[in-house]
Each structure stands twice: as structure tokens, then as C-alpha cells.
Design a protein around this motif. Structure first.
Motif, PDB file in Angstrom:
ATOM      1  N   GLU B 131       0.838  -1.195   0.000  1.00 53.45           N
ATOM      2  CA  GLU B 131       0.000   0.000   0.000  1.00 53.45           C
ATOM      3  C   GLU B 131       0.877   1.251   0.000  1.00 53.45           C
ATOM      4  O   GLU B 131       0.592   2.227  -0.688  1.00 53.45           O
ATOM      5  CB  GLU B 131      -0.926  -0.006   1.218  1.00 53.45           C
ATOM      6  CG  GLU B 131      -2.019   1.039   1.101  1.00 53.45           C
ATOM      7  CD  GLU B 131      -2.988   1.004   2.263  1.00 53.45           C
ATOM      8  OE1 GLU B 131      -2.632   0.447   3.318  1.00 53.45           O
ATOM      9  OE2 GLU B 131      -4.089   1.549   2.102  1.00 53.45           O
ATOM     10  N   GLU B 132       1.984   1.182   0.756  1.00 52.63           N
ATOM     11  CA  GLU B 132       2.899   2.321   0.815  1.00 52.63           C
ATOM     12  C   GLU B 132       3.436   2.709  -0.560  1.00 52.63           C
ATOM     13  O   GLU B 132       3.674   3.872  -0.823  1.00 52.63           O
ATOM     14  CB  GLU B 132       4.093   1.970   1.711  1.00 52.63           C
ATOM     15  CG  GLU B 132       4.078   2.627   3.062  1.00 52.63           C
ATOM     16  CD  GLU B 132       5.247   2.127   3.886  1.00 52.63           C
ATOM     17  OE1 GLU B 132       6.398   2.352   3.480  1.00 52.63           O
ATOM     18  OE2 GLU B 132       4.993   1.480   4.923  1.00 52.63           O
ATOM     19  N   VAL B 133       3.676   1.708  -1.421  1.00 54.15           N
ATOM     20  CA  VAL B 133       4.247   2.038  -2.733  1.00 54.15           C
ATOM     21  C   VAL B 133       3.166   2.206  -3.793  1.00 54.15           C
ATOM     22  O   VAL B 133       3.482   2.324  -4.974  1.00 54.15           O
ATOM     23  CB  VAL B 133       5.266   0.990  -3.218  1.00 54.15           C
ATOM     24  CG1 VAL B 133       6.431   0.895  -2.271  1.00 54.15           C
ATOM     25  CG2 VAL B 133       4.613  -0.364  -3.420  1.00 54.15           C
ATOM     26  N   GLY B 134       1.909   2.199  -3.382  1.00 58.97           N
ATOM     27  CA  GLY B 134       0.858   2.553  -4.332  1.00 58.97           C
ATOM     28  C   GLY B 134      -0.018   1.428  -4.837  1.00 58.97           C
ATOM     29  O   GLY B 134      -0.685   1.580  -5.847  1.00 58.97           O
ATOM     30  N   LEU B 159      10.300  -2.074  -5.960  1.00 60.34           N
ATOM     31  CA  LEU B 159      10.660  -1.100  -4.923  1.00 60.34           C
ATOM     32  C   LEU B 159      10.247  -1.607  -3.538  1.00 60.34           C
ATOM     33  O   LEU B 159      11.020  -1.549  -2.582  1.00 60.34           O
ATOM     34  CB  LEU B 159       9.991   0.249  -5.230  1.00 60.34           C
ATOM     35  CG  LEU B 159      10.165   1.367  -4.195  1.00 60.34           C
ATOM     36  CD1 LEU B 159      11.635   1.753  -4.064  1.00 60.34           C
ATOM     37  CD2 LEU B 159       9.343   2.593  -4.573  1.00 60.34           C
ATOM     38  N   ALA B 160       9.024  -2.147  -3.457  1.00 59.35           N
ATOM     39  CA  ALA B 160       8.523  -2.630  -2.166  1.00 59.35           C
ATOM     40  C   ALA B 160       9.380  -3.773  -1.645  1.00 59.35           C
ATOM     41  O   ALA B 160       9.651  -3.869  -0.448  1.00 59.35           O
ATOM     42  CB  ALA B 160       7.072  -3.082  -2.299  1.00 59.35           C
ATOM     43  N   LYS B 161       9.839  -4.651  -2.554  1.00 64.14           N
ATOM     44  CA  LYS B 161      10.695  -5.764  -2.123  1.00 64.14           C
ATOM     45  C   LYS B 161      11.995  -5.235  -1.536  1.00 64.14           C
ATOM     46  O   LYS B 161      12.537  -5.800  -0.590  1.00 64.14           O
ATOM     47  CB  LYS B 161      10.997  -6.699  -3.310  1.00 64.14           C
ATOM     48  CG  LYS B 161       9.831  -7.606  -3.651  1.00 64.14           C
ATOM     49  CD  LYS B 161      10.262  -8.811  -4.467  1.00 64.14           C
ATOM     50  CE  LYS B 161      10.687  -8.447  -5.857  1.00 64.14           C
ATOM     51  NZ  LYS B 161      11.027  -9.622  -6.676  1.00 64.14           N
ATOM     52  N   GLY B 162      12.492  -4.145  -2.113  1.00 62.97           N
ATOM     53  CA  GLY B 162      13.705  -3.520  -1.575  1.00 62.97           C
ATOM     54  C   GLY B 162      13.454  -2.916  -0.203  1.00 62.97           C
ATOM     55  O   GLY B 162      14.217  -3.136   0.733  1.00 62.97           O
ATOM     56  N   ILE B 163      12.348  -2.183  -0.079  1.00 63.47           N
ATOM     57  CA  ILE B 163      12.032  -1.523   1.191  1.00 63.47           C
ATOM     58  C   ILE B 163      11.794  -2.552   2.287  1.00 63.47           C
ATOM     59  O   ILE B 163      12.162  -2.348   3.441  1.00 63.47           O
ATOM     60  CB  ILE B 163      10.785  -0.616   1.041  1.00 63.47           C
ATOM     61  CG1 ILE B 163      11.044   0.466  -0.003  1.00 63.47           C
ATOM     62  CG2 ILE B 163      10.418   0.013   2.362  1.00 63.47           C
ATOM     63  CD1 ILE B 163       9.814   1.293  -0.340  1.00 63.47           C
ATOM     64  N   ALA B 164      11.181  -3.690   1.893  1.00 63.69           N
ATOM     65  CA  ALA B 164      10.855  -4.723   2.879  1.00 63.69           C
ATOM     66  C   ALA B 164      12.092  -5.182   3.649  1.00 63.69           C
ATOM     67  O   ALA B 164      11.994  -5.631   4.784  1.00 63.69           O
ATOM     68  CB  ALA B 164      10.202  -5.913   2.186  1.00 63.69           C
ATOM     69  N   LEU B 165      13.260  -5.077   3.017  1.00 64.14           N
ATOM     70  CA  LEU B 165      14.485  -5.542   3.660  1.00 64.14           C
ATOM     71  C   LEU B 165      15.011  -4.536   4.680  1.00 64.14           C
ATOM     72  O   LEU B 165      16.036  -4.778   5.317  1.00 64.14           O
ATOM     73  CB  LEU B 165      15.558  -5.812   2.597  1.00 64.14           C
ATOM     74  CG  LEU B 165      15.267  -7.004   1.695  1.00 64.14           C
ATOM     75  CD1 LEU B 165      16.126  -6.978   0.461  1.00 64.14           C
ATOM     76  CD2 LEU B 165      15.477  -8.294   2.457  1.00 64.14           C
ATOM     77  N   PRO B 189       7.541  11.028  -4.337  1.00 69.25           N
ATOM     78  CA  PRO B 189       7.337  11.280  -2.900  1.00 69.25           C
ATOM     79  C   PRO B 189       7.678  10.080  -2.023  1.00 69.25           C
ATOM     80  O   PRO B 189       8.128  10.252  -0.884  1.00 69.25           O
ATOM     81  CB  PRO B 189       5.839  11.590  -2.794  1.00 69.25           C
ATOM     82  CG  PRO B 189       5.387  11.892  -4.162  1.00 69.25           C
ATOM     83  CD  PRO B 189       6.301  11.231  -5.113  1.00 69.25           C
ATOM     84  N   ILE B 190       7.481   8.873  -2.546  1.00 69.61           N
ATOM     85  CA  ILE B 190       7.809   7.666  -1.766  1.00 69.61           C
ATOM     86  C   ILE B 190       9.309   7.643  -1.492  1.00 69.61           C
ATOM     87  O   ILE B 190       9.763   7.358  -0.380  1.00 69.61           O
ATOM     88  CB  ILE B 190       7.383   6.397  -2.523  1.00 69.61           C
ATOM     89  CG1 ILE B 190       5.880   6.411  -2.795  1.00 69.61           C
ATOM     90  CG2 ILE B 190       7.778   5.155  -1.748  1.00 69.61           C
ATOM     91  CD1 ILE B 190       5.420   5.344  -3.765  1.00 69.61           C
ATOM     92  N   ILE B 191      10.076   7.961  -2.531  1.00 62.12           N
ATOM     93  CA  ILE B 191      11.530   7.947  -2.377  1.00 62.12           C
ATOM     94  C   ILE B 191      11.976   9.058  -1.432  1.00 62.12           C
ATOM     95  O   ILE B 191      12.847   8.853  -0.578  1.00 62.12           O
ATOM     96  CB  ILE B 191      12.205   8.068  -3.751  1.00 62.12           C
ATOM     97  CG1 ILE B 191      11.913   6.793  -4.551  1.00 62.12           C
ATOM     98  CG2 ILE B 191      13.702   8.290  -3.612  1.00 62.12           C
ATOM     99  CD1 ILE B 191      12.264   6.886  -5.990  1.00 62.12           C
ATOM    100  N   GLU B 192      11.352  10.210  -1.566  1.00 66.46           N
ATOM    101  CA  GLU B 192      11.726  11.320  -0.665  1.00 66.46           C
ATOM    102  C   GLU B 192      11.402  10.983   0.781  1.00 66.46           C
ATOM    103  O   GLU B 192      12.163  11.299   1.689  1.00 66.46           O
ATOM    104  CB  GLU B 192      11.026  12.604  -1.114  1.00 66.46           C
ATOM    105  CG  GLU B 192      11.652  13.112  -2.402  1.00 66.46           C
ATOM    106  CD  GLU B 192      11.207  14.508  -2.782  1.00 66.46           C
ATOM    107  OE1 GLU B 192       9.986  14.743  -2.754  1.00 66.46           O
ATOM    108  OE2 GLU B 192      12.082  15.333  -3.106  1.00 66.46           O
TER     109      GLU B 192
END
Ligand SMILES: Nc1ncnc2c1ncn2[C@@H]1O[C@H](COP(=O)(O)OP(=O)(O)OP(=O)(O)O)[C@@H](O)[C@H]1O
Ligand SMILES: [Mg+2]
Lengths: 334, 251
Positions: B131-134, B159-165, B189-192
Motif C-alpha cells: 500500500e505504501e508504494v501505491g 521497490l517494495a521488495k527492496g524496502i521490505a528488507l 514522494p515515496i523515495i523522498e
């Protein structure tokens, strides 16, 4: 009046397997019957079959065990052409423990299961990095090499094998031990592949670099899958050794590698149920065809080809689709 | 300031046969920085990422992370230290639903403890991250099999798989390529947010306008060599870069 075939999906409600299913008997039956069928079926079979067919049921179960072990590896991205390695390893270990050390089958079978799985894993550890056909080639060669080692060095009875091993207590005991083991492995494997651990294994099959990129040591996971599959095969071998009261080089024969694969392919790979189903079809078929003598292998081959051409997805996937959707004829307005 | 860098790459080289994909490449990365990598096609950007993350073994040079030499380590060990990357060519598990794709990074030893031992918990975390990545929750798109998802969602999944780590350093290899302007605008904005949350980020991009807007610093590669390294504004205006890269791109 024109009619057309209507296809109805049984829908998410039932398949979600949650409390909705408890609202009606029909849906409870619908959900539980695929699980109850193999359990009840196997036990009923063990009662109604004649002595000869009970023996066939033993081999069916052994091949089914090897087939679901093959399926587990295949789902984890390892194509094995050498189920005989697991089978033979378990068989020889049990025989050695029984013949040289005098252990009872109640000890040799569990020990051969664990150490058979372990030895096979260690043997294949160096080639876990290989993928696809390269891994498959090594698994094909290993059992053939082990046979030659036994032949050349004359260890463990050499070409004669080891005979006079302790039998299991009774025919019924034999039958139930293999049925229980097969059911335990079948439901255990299904549960395992449905867990997060199983998801990682499926991920390795799908895209191993992506799994590595998730900080997961894929070789450690492959080794674990190999141990589980190897142990199942080794159990089958150890069990048969005590049934035959003999072990010899044929336990590494190609039959134990090819038949499980044929069962899994004809039945449908990727679900375990297909592999098991395939074994229950192919092994009895080969018994029935025994009467044909030399032509047996021709008919057998023909049968395989027909099935693979007609249902390339495997019989089980076909049944599964029919189970999830039902069809009926409905009138179409003119 | 004499703070030691988070990542120190020195004299990194990779030769594929005769091709010098990366040649004596060095840079330092400070904690909290957002660094951009640009360069023409085939200039060696992806190869640098592969060298840092262990997917390719270097022909020479060294990579140190928090003072530890990680040159030639296996990818999974590097991830466990806290370096995550996304792939330029998306690499989802095509046979699994999007949210089940997330279970695999969540099962990694790096986050397994944090993400709860139980099965159900991980599913919930996966859905939250998506949900965070859209992945709009109302649309149930997170339950779709990855093979039917459009490119935009596959990039978000990556991107979400990367953030999950929960990485300390996140490397994004051309996250924006193949996306529409609107999609890029929704991911920026997610990256920021990640960056202001303290994550150090390297972004490889061909979408220069968006990159120059959010990056602190930009490194330009050409034929495997560094030809410029500086603040976004300076790099954007340097003649050398315009000649090697911008000039040939924007004609
Ligand atoms: N595995 C490989 N084997 C041989 N050559 C390779 C390999 N990987 C990359 N190269 C070569 O190395 C060079 C750099 O490639 P790289 O993919 O790093 O470029 P890039 O800057 O990421 O390009 P792009 O912008 O197109 O993604 C290219 O010439 C490429 O052909
Ligand atoms: Mg690239």
C-alpha cells in the motif's frame, strides 16, 4: 430448443477455506472430500485387495513416495533424474545396519531415513550451484557410479548383495507402515510448500537471483529441500530392503528414477496429488500388462505418449479444474 | 567534517573479455546522501551496482561498507549487512500473487525477527508495504498474480521488495524507466519519504529532470569511467557532461 454449456466457478467463498464453509454440509463435504479420499481409499484398498494386489499396493506406495519426493525437488528448482540414488542409499544403509550391526528394522529404517537423506545431500552439495539439465545429469550419474563402486570393490556383498535380512513383523504391518508414511509425507509436503518456507523454495524455482537479492542463502534452502526429499526416498529404500529381506545392486536401477518421474508427469507435477495419482495409475497398469510379455513395454510406452499428448498438464490438473468449476447445460432463448 | 563514508568504492574494475565495462571507478558515499548515477546506455551503471551487491565478481578494486571490506561477498550476505537493490529488468516471482512476492524478502534473516514469526503477520506486513508504494488497498491489485500486473505495478513491487528488507543503503536501478510521467510523479514522494526517514539511496536514472530535482549529488559514467562527480546543479551545467551525455541524448 438450443442449449449451451454453462460453466460455474465454485467461487472464492468456498475456496477461501474459512468459516463460511461451515455453513453447509455440502460445502464441508466439498472441502474435506479431496483430503479424505486418499486416506479412506488407501485403508479400504488394503482390506479388499488379494495378497497379490497387496504386494502391488506396496510397490505403488513406494513409487508414489519417490514421485512426491521428485515433485518436491522439482518445485524447488531441482530436476532430479536420480531418485534411485535416494532409494538405493536408504536400502543399503538399512541393510548394513541390520546385517553387520544386528540392529532391528525399527531402528534401521528411521536411521537409514535420516542418514540416507543426509548422505545424499552431502553428495549433491557440490552441484547445488548447477541448474536445470546440469544438475539433472549429475543426479543421473551418481547412482550408476555407486553401483560400479560396489561391483568393483565387492563391498557390501558386491554383485551378490546382502540377503537374510530381518523381515518386518507381518504383512499387515508392512502395508500400514508404508501407507501411513506415504500419507504423512503427502500431507506434510503439501503443508510445507504452502508455508513461507515453501514459498521461498518456489521462489528459487521461479527466479533464484531475486531470492538471493532478498538476503536469502538459496543453497542452504536447496540443501534443506534436498534433505527432505532424500529422506523420503531413503525411507522407501530402507522399507523395501526389509520387505525383500535382501539388498543388491538393482536398488540403484534406472526404474526407481524413471518410474517416479513418469508418474509425476502423467499425474501432473507441482501438486504432489498428481504425482501420487500417477503412481496409482502407472504401477498397476504395468502389472496388468505383464501378461503381454515382450509387447508390454510397447503398450506401456504407447499409453504414456497418449496421456501426455492428450493431457499435457497432467491428469490431476484436469480433475482439479473440473472440481473447481462445474458445468451444466442451460437453455438458450430463441 | 571527517565522518567516515558509508560506502567506499575504490578502483573498481570489471572486464568482460575485452570490454572494459567498469574501469578504475572510485567514489565515496556518506550516510543519508541521495546519489544519482547517470551515463549513456552501456556505460557500466548496472555493472557497478552488480559489483557492489556481489552479483558480479570484480576484476579489480575494492568495496568497503561501514569500514568492512565486502569485495566479492555473496549477494545474500551483502543484503544482510543492509544493502538492498532493485533490478533494472524487474524480477518478480511471476507465478505468485503480488503480496506473496513480498513474503520472500520478509522471510530473509535480516527482517524475519522483526516481521513476526507467524504466517499471518507477514501477509499483513506485505499488504501494508505494498500500500505504501501505491498498491491501492481497495482495488485488491495486491492479490493479483504478478504475471498479469502492468509494468508500473511491477516496478512498484520491485521497490517494495527492496524496502521490505529495511536497508540502510537502497540502490534503485532505473526505477523510473518505462513509467509514465504521472507514475513517476507518484513514486518520487515515496523515495523522498524514505530518504528523510534516514535511508541512503543511489538512483540510476535516464530520467534526468526528475533525478536532478531530488538527488544531492550526481556521478556521470561514460565507457566505464567516471567523467563527473558533483552537486546536481554543477553536473547539470558542466560542458564535459553535456558533450558526452546530454548532447547526444537531447538532440
Ligand atoms: N554479463 C555480461 N557479459 C558481457 N558483457 C557485459 C555483461 N554485462 C554487461 N556487459 C557489458 O558491459 C557494458 C556495460 O553494461 P551495463 O549494463 O553496466 O550498462 P548500463 O550503464 O547499465 O546501461 P543501460 O543504461 O543500458 O542500462 C556494456 O557494454 C555491456 O554490453
Ligand atoms: Mg543498466
Amino acid at each position: 430448443m438450443k442449449k449451451r454449456k454453462e460453466r460455474i466457478d465454485r467461487g472464492i467463498k468456498v475456496r477461501s477455506e474459512d468459516i463460511f464453509a461451515l455453513c453447509s454440509w455440502r460445502e464441508m463435504l466439498y472441502l474435506s472430500s479431496p483430503r479424505l479420499l486418499p486416506i479412506v481409499g488407501l485403508f479400504v484398498l488394503s482390506f479388499v485387495l488379494s495378497l497379490y494386489w497387496q504386494k502391488v499396493l506396496l510397490s505403488v506406495s513406494v513409487i508414489a513416495l519417490l514421485a512426491i519426493s521428485w515433485d518436491l525437488l522439482a518445485q524447488s528448482g531441482m530436476v532430479s533424474l536420480g531418485q534411485a540414488l535416494f532409494f538405493g542409499m536408504g536400502a543399503y544403509l538399512a541393510a548394513i545396519m541390520n546385517h553387520y550391526w544386528g540392529w532391528s528394522p525399527f531402528l534401521t529404517i528411521p536411521m537409514a531415513t535420516i542418514f540416507g537423506g543426509l548422505f545424499c545431500t552431502v553428495l549433491l552439495l557440490p552441484v547445488l550451484r548447477l541448474r536445470g539439465i546440469y544438475f539433472a545429469m549429475v543426479t543421473l550419474i551418481l547412482p550408476i557410479m555407486l553401483v560400479r563402486v560396489i561391483e568393483a570393490t565387492r563391498i557390501f556383498g558386491g554383485t551378490e548383495g546382502i540377503s537374510g535380512l530381518t523381515p518386518l513383523p507381518s504383512r499387515w504391518f508392512e502395508l500400514y507402515i508404508i501407507i501411513v508414511a506415504l500419507l504423512a509425507a503427502f500431507f506434510g509436503f503439501r503443508r510445507l510448500m504452502g508455508s513461507d518456507f515453501g514459498l521461498v523454495l518456489k521462489g528459487i524455482n521461479d527466479n533464484d537471483r531475486s531470492v538471493m537479492n532478498a538476503g536469502i542463502n538459496i543453497y542452504w534452502f536447496k540443501a534443506q529441500a534436498l534433505f527432505i526429499a532424500g529422506s523420503a526416498g531413503a525411507f522407501a529404500g530402507a522399507f523395501m530392503t526389509h520387505v525383500y529381506m535382501f539388498v543388491g545392486m538393482p536398488v540403484f536401477a534406472l526404474d526407481y528414477s524413471i518410474l517416479p518421474i513418469a508418474a509425476a508427469i502423467v499425474g501432473g507435477a507441482g501438486t504432489f496429488a498428481g504425482a501420487m495419482f500417477g503412481a496409482f495409475l502407472l504401477v498397476p497398469l504395468s502389472e496388468i500388462l505383464r501378461g503381454l510379455g515382450g509387447l508390454r513395454i510397447v503398450f506401456y510406452g504407447l499409453f504414456l505418449v497418449v496421456f501426455i499428448v492428450a493431457l499435457p498438464e497432467g491428469i490431476f490438473h484436469y480433475i482439479q479444474r473440473k472440481y473447481n468449476q462445474f458445468e451444466r447445460w442451460v437453455e438458450v432463448e430463441k | 567534517m571527517s565522518a567516515s563514508p558509508l560506502l567506499n568504492v575504490s578502483n573498481l574494475s570489471k572486464y568482460f573479455g575485452g570490454v572494459k565495462a567498469v574501469n578504475a571507478f572510485s567514489f565515496k558515499l556518506m550516510e543519508g546522501e541521495l546519489l544519482g548515477f547517470i551515463g549513456p546506455n552501456g556505460s557500466g551503471k548496472t555493472t557497478v551496482v552488480n559489483l557492489i551487491t556481489g552479483f558480479v565478481k570484480p576484476s579489480g578494486g575494492e568495496v568497503t561498507y561501514r569500514g568492512q571490506n565486502i569485495t566479492g561477498w555473496a549477494p545474500y550476505k551483502i543484503v544482510r549487512l543492509g544493502i538492498a537493490r532493485t533490478f533494472q529488468m524487474v524480477r518478480p516471482f511471476y507465478q505468485l500473487p503480488a503480496f506473496k512476492n513480498m513474503i520472500i524478502p520478509l522471510y530473509s534473516p535480516r527482517v524475519k525477527g522483526m516481521a513476526g514469526g507467524k504466517y499471518g503477520d507477514r501477509d499483513a506486513i506485505a499488504l501494508d508495504l505494498l500500500e505504501e508504494v501505491g498498491f491501492e488497498r481497495d482495488s485488491f491489485v495486491a492479490y493479483k498474480i504478478a504475471s498479469v500486473l502492468p509494468q508500473g505495478y511491477l516496478k512498484r513491487l520491485e521497490l517494495a521488495k527492496g524496502i521490505a528488507l529495511q536497508p540502510d543503503l537502497l540502490i534503485l536501478d532505473e526505477l523510473f524507466s518505462g513509467l509514465s510521467l504521472a507514475e513517476v510523479a507518484s513514486i518520487v514522494p515515496i523515495i523522498e519519504k524514505l530518504r528523510y526517514g534516514g535511508m541512503t539511496i543511489i538512483m540510476i536514472e535516464h530520467r534526468l529532470k526528475e533525478l536532478f530535482r531530488i538527488a544531492d549529488r550526481v556521478i556521470v559514467l561514460n565507457f566505464g569511467e567516471k567523467i563527473a562527480d558533483g552537486l546536481s546543479k554543477e553536473v547539470m551545467e558542466s560542458d564535459e557532461v553535456k558533450k558526452a551525455y546530454l548532447g547526444s541524448e537531447e538532440d
